[in-house]
Design an enzyme around this catalytic site. Structure first.
Site, mmCIF file in Angstrom:
data_model
loop_
_atom_site.group_PDB
_atom_site.id
_atom_site.type_symbol
_atom_site.label_atom_id
_atom_site.label_comp_id
_atom_site.label_asym_id
_atom_site.label_seq_id
_atom_site.Cartn_x
_atom_site.Cartn_y
_atom_site.Cartn_z
ATOM 1 N N GLU A 258 1.165 5.497 0.830
ATOM 2 C CA GLU A 258 0.756 6.873 1.306
ATOM 3 C C GLU A 258 1.077 8.028 0.568
ATOM 4 O O GLU A 258 2.319 8.292 0.288
ATOM 5 C CB GLU A 258 1.294 6.947 2.800
ATOM 6 N N TYR B 103 -3.421 13.477 6.638
ATOM 7 C CA TYR B 103 -4.357 14.556 7.059
ATOM 8 C C TYR B 103 -3.276 15.725 8.073
ATOM 9 O O TYR B 103 -2.719 15.168 8.867
ATOM 10 C CB TYR B 103 -5.420 13.890 8.276
ATOM 11 N N TYR C 193 4.017 1.660 16.872
ATOM 12 C CA TYR C 193 5.707 2.284 17.064
ATOM 13 C C TYR C 193 6.429 1.332 17.410
ATOM 14 O O TYR C 193 6.762 1.053 18.817
ATOM 15 C CB TYR C 193 5.365 3.547 18.080
ATOM 16 N N ARG D 163 6.199 10.600 -4.465
ATOM 17 C CA ARG D 163 7.203 10.531 -5.728
ATOM 18 C C ARG D 163 7.294 8.869 -5.753
ATOM 19 O O ARG D 163 7.282 8.074 -5.035
ATOM 20 C CB ARG D 163 8.727 10.640 -5.236
ATOM 21 N N HIS E 279 3.838 -1.202 3.655
ATOM 22 C CA HIS E 279 2.978 0.094 3.360
ATOM 23 C C HIS E 279 4.094 1.241 3.060
ATOM 24 O O HIS E 279 5.239 1.252 3.940
ATOM 25 C CB HIS E 279 2.456 0.539 4.708
ATOM 26 N N ASP F 82 2.245 1.887 25.422
ATOM 27 C CA ASP F 82 2.236 1.833 23.879
ATOM 28 C C ASP F 82 1.251 0.261 23.419
ATOM 29 O O ASP F 82 0.393 0.776 22.946
ATOM 30 C CB ASP F 82 3.332 1.668 23.026
ATOM 31 N N SER G 214 0.930 -1.101 0.012
ATOM 32 C CA SER G 214 0.108 0.046 -0.115
ATOM 33 C C SER G 214 0.839 1.348 -0.073
ATOM 34 O O SER G 214 2.222 1.199 0.453
ATOM 35 C CB SER G 214 -0.884 0.028 1.163
ATOM 36 N N GLN H 30 16.815 15.481 5.302
ATOM 37 C CA GLN H 30 15.230 15.605 5.988
ATOM 38 C C GLN H 30 14.891 14.400 6.453
ATOM 39 O O GLN H 30 14.053 14.555 7.544
ATOM 40 C CB GLN H 30 14.681 15.679 4.546
ATOM 41 N N PHE I 266 13.363 14.481 10.567
ATOM 42 C CA PHE I 266 12.019 13.782 10.730
ATOM 43 C C PHE I 266 12.122 12.729 11.442
ATOM 44 O O PHE I 266 11.348 12.809 12.599
ATOM 45 C CB PHE I 266 11.434 13.532 9.367
ATOM 46 N N ASP J 156 -0.697 14.861 16.348
ATOM 47 C CA ASP J 156 0.302 15.575 17.262
ATOM 48 C C ASP J 156 -0.208 16.481 18.206
ATOM 49 O O ASP J 156 -1.254 17.444 17.550
ATOM 50 C CB ASP J 156 1.476 16.158 16.627
HETATM 51 P P1 FAD Z 1 -1.868 6.935 19.795
HETATM 52 O O1 FAD Z 1 -1.699 5.448 19.118
HETATM 53 O O2 FAD Z 1 -3.165 7.107 20.014
HETATM 54 O O3 FAD Z 1 -0.883 6.865 20.893
HETATM 55 C C1 FAD Z 1 0.597 6.576 20.606
HETATM 56 C C2 FAD Z 1 1.089 6.582 21.893
HETATM 57 O O4 FAD Z 1 1.534 7.847 22.472
HETATM 58 C C3 FAD Z 1 0.457 5.772 23.137
HETATM 59 O O5 FAD Z 1 0.621 4.411 22.579
HETATM 60 C C4 FAD Z 1 0.457 6.288 24.367
HETATM 61 O O6 FAD Z 1 1.730 5.372 24.801
HETATM 62 C C5 FAD Z 1 0.981 7.753 23.866
HETATM 63 N N1 FAD Z 1 -0.126 8.567 24.324
HETATM 64 C C6 FAD Z 1 -1.135 8.640 23.565
HETATM 65 N N2 FAD Z 1 -1.907 9.893 24.243
HETATM 66 C C7 FAD Z 1 -1.269 10.303 25.182
HETATM 67 C C8 FAD Z 1 -1.500 10.933 26.301
HETATM 68 N N3 FAD Z 1 -2.764 11.855 26.318
HETATM 69 N N4 FAD Z 1 -0.549 11.116 27.277
HETATM 70 C C9 FAD Z 1 0.526 10.407 27.382
HETATM 71 N N5 FAD Z 1 0.771 9.454 26.417
HETATM 72 C C10 FAD Z 1 0.103 9.336 25.486
HETATM 73 N N6 FAD Z 1 -0.339 12.622 11.972
HETATM 74 C C11 FAD Z 1 -1.144 13.581 11.413
HETATM 75 O O7 FAD Z 1 -1.221 14.782 12.085
HETATM 76 N N7 FAD Z 1 -1.552 13.238 10.288
HETATM 77 C C12 FAD Z 1 -1.631 11.928 9.615
HETATM 78 O O8 FAD Z 1 -2.238 11.722 8.518
HETATM 79 C C13 FAD Z 1 -0.708 11.186 10.417
HETATM 80 N N8 FAD Z 1 -0.635 9.669 9.534
HETATM 81 C C14 FAD Z 1 0.195 8.752 10.356
HETATM 82 C C15 FAD Z 1 0.139 7.587 9.762
HETATM 83 C C16 FAD Z 1 0.978 6.699 10.380
HETATM 84 C C17 FAD Z 1 0.940 5.328 9.897
HETATM 85 C C18 FAD Z 1 1.697 6.805 11.667
HETATM 86 C C19 FAD Z 1 2.546 5.794 12.468
HETATM 87 C C20 FAD Z 1 1.448 8.283 12.335
HETATM 88 C C21 FAD Z 1 0.829 9.106 11.613
HETATM 89 N N9 FAD Z 1 0.762 10.307 12.123
HETATM 90 C C22 FAD Z 1 -0.209 11.370 11.690
HETATM 91 C C23 FAD Z 1 1.363 10.915 13.358
HETATM 92 C C24 FAD Z 1 0.716 10.741 14.662
HETATM 93 O O9 FAD Z 1 -0.489 11.597 14.423
HETATM 94 C C25 FAD Z 1 1.436 11.180 15.928
HETATM 95 O O10 FAD Z 1 2.472 10.022 15.901
HETATM 96 C C26 FAD Z 1 0.626 11.399 16.948
HETATM 97 O O11 FAD Z 1 1.664 12.031 17.811
HETATM 98 C C27 FAD Z 1 0.187 9.988 17.698
HETATM 99 O O12 FAD Z 1 -1.046 9.710 17.028
HETATM 100 P P2 FAD Z 1 -1.301 8.207 17.279
HETATM 101 O O13 FAD Z 1 -2.883 7.997 16.786
HETATM 102 O O14 FAD Z 1 -0.503 7.537 16.476
HETATM 103 O O15 FAD Z 1 -1.232 7.756 18.651
#
Ligand code: FAD
Length: 296
Positions: A14, A46, A146, A273, A267, A159, A12, A213, A217, A106
């Protein structure tokens, strides 16, 4: 890297939503080139804090309308009331989208800041998954994972608790943050399976288009950059042609080793690109398929 793999992997891709007409052209060139490889789905990110809400939607809609690809829309719950997030889901559902990559997102203060849910918003990614599945059980929900643990996380246990909560809420697949050391992925997979979590944990592969870069990142995303990788790109800052050859070789080596150890789904973070990802897929044995080509 010369041995044939026992089976062709599933892939897949992205993409991110383009900001300008030129970026839009680049994206569509990449999609047209990669579509014939018949990916299982293509996802569109997003922007932080929902900043690309409309652009993600229009890119997903165009993929649906103009190709035979299955789009997956990324969605985060950061900085938005539940009603707004639900509205985005409904709009996707109405146009026929049945796959969402559900994320927390984030913190608005940036990576490393403390996450604070919107007062009327979803408190976590698991809450978002549960809400999507409650209203539309036929939406396939993918979540994040992660291998080196999330930078905010207190440890692997926290996690894995979150991953478990997302699975309990209805997620059927996780895509990992990118990693360069395969052992990290396999160690993580052992931890996930030891917890009894059985959904596919699809490795997210980042072909390194630009080492500087990618490492900056990686630092922000909590992914480590091994010394050997830095060594491979040493002295190539002003040599994009060689860099590209090295990048394809490194990423192809990584996926080939994963595949040899039984990984059958990948994925790719394409960065919009096609060239590197196409070459790596080719080395995995994948070839353009006529039907997909016609429809893209
Ligand atoms: P979650 O899985 O909900 O949490 C990750 C970990 O952080 C948890 O396991 C927990 O240990 C810790 N955690 C979560 N919430 C808390 C809290 N309140 N207090 C303390 N610890 C906490 N970002 C974007 O903005 N747009 C995107 O399109 C995007 N796509 C992504 C696609 C993939 C495959 C991945 C891996 C990441 C992507 N991200 C994206 C990044 C992601 O939004 C960030 O890493 C964000 O910080 C965590 O969101 P999550 O849903 O991965 O976290």
């Amino acid at each position: 890297m010369t041995d044939l793999l026992p089976q062709l992997p599933a892939i897949s891709f992205e993409f991110f939503p383009p900001k300008s007409e030129e970026m839009e052209r680049n994206l569509w060139q990449a999609i047209s080139r990669l579509a014939p490889l018949a990916p299982r789905f293509v996802s569109v990110t997003y922007g932080a804090g929902g900043s690309t809400r409309e652009r993600t939607h229009s890119t997903i809609a165009r993929i649906l309308n103009e190709t035979s690809l299955t789009p997956a829309a990324h969605l985060t719950c950061v900085d938005a009331p539940c009603a707004d997030v639900d509205d985005v889901v409904e709009r996707y559902y109405e146009i026929g989208v049945r796959h969402i990559v559900a994320l927390r997102g984030d913190p608005s203060s940036g990576l490393g800041g403390a996450y604070c849910p919107h007062p009327q918003g979803y408190r976590s990614s698991a809450d978002l998954v549960a809400s999507i599945k409650r209203r539309h059980p036929d939406i396939d929900v993918t979540v994040s994972a992660y291998p080196e643990k999330h930078p905010e996380s207190s440890g692997f246990d926290a996690d894995l608790d979150m991953l478990q909560a997302k699975v309990d809420a209805g997620a059927t697949r996780a895509i990992t943050q990118f990693f360069f050391d395969n052992d990290l992925y396999f160690r993580y997979l052992d931890r996930v399976r030891a917890r009894g979590i059985n959904i596919p944990i699809v490795p997210g592969i980042l072909p390194v288009q630009n080492f500087k870069q990618a490492s900056s990142f990686a630092t922000r995303a909590g992914a480590s950059v091994p010394d050997w990788l830095a060594k491979q790109f040493e002295g190539l800052d002003d040599d994009p042609d060689t860099r590209k050859l090295v990048a394809a070789t490194v990423a192809a080596g990584q996926v080939h080793k994963l595949a040899k150890h039984g990984v059958d789904t990948f994925h790719f973070y394409t960065m919009n690109r096609a060239d590197l990802v196409f070459a790596i897929s080719h080395l995995l044995g994948l070839r353009p398929q006529a039907a997909a080509q016609k429809a893209a």
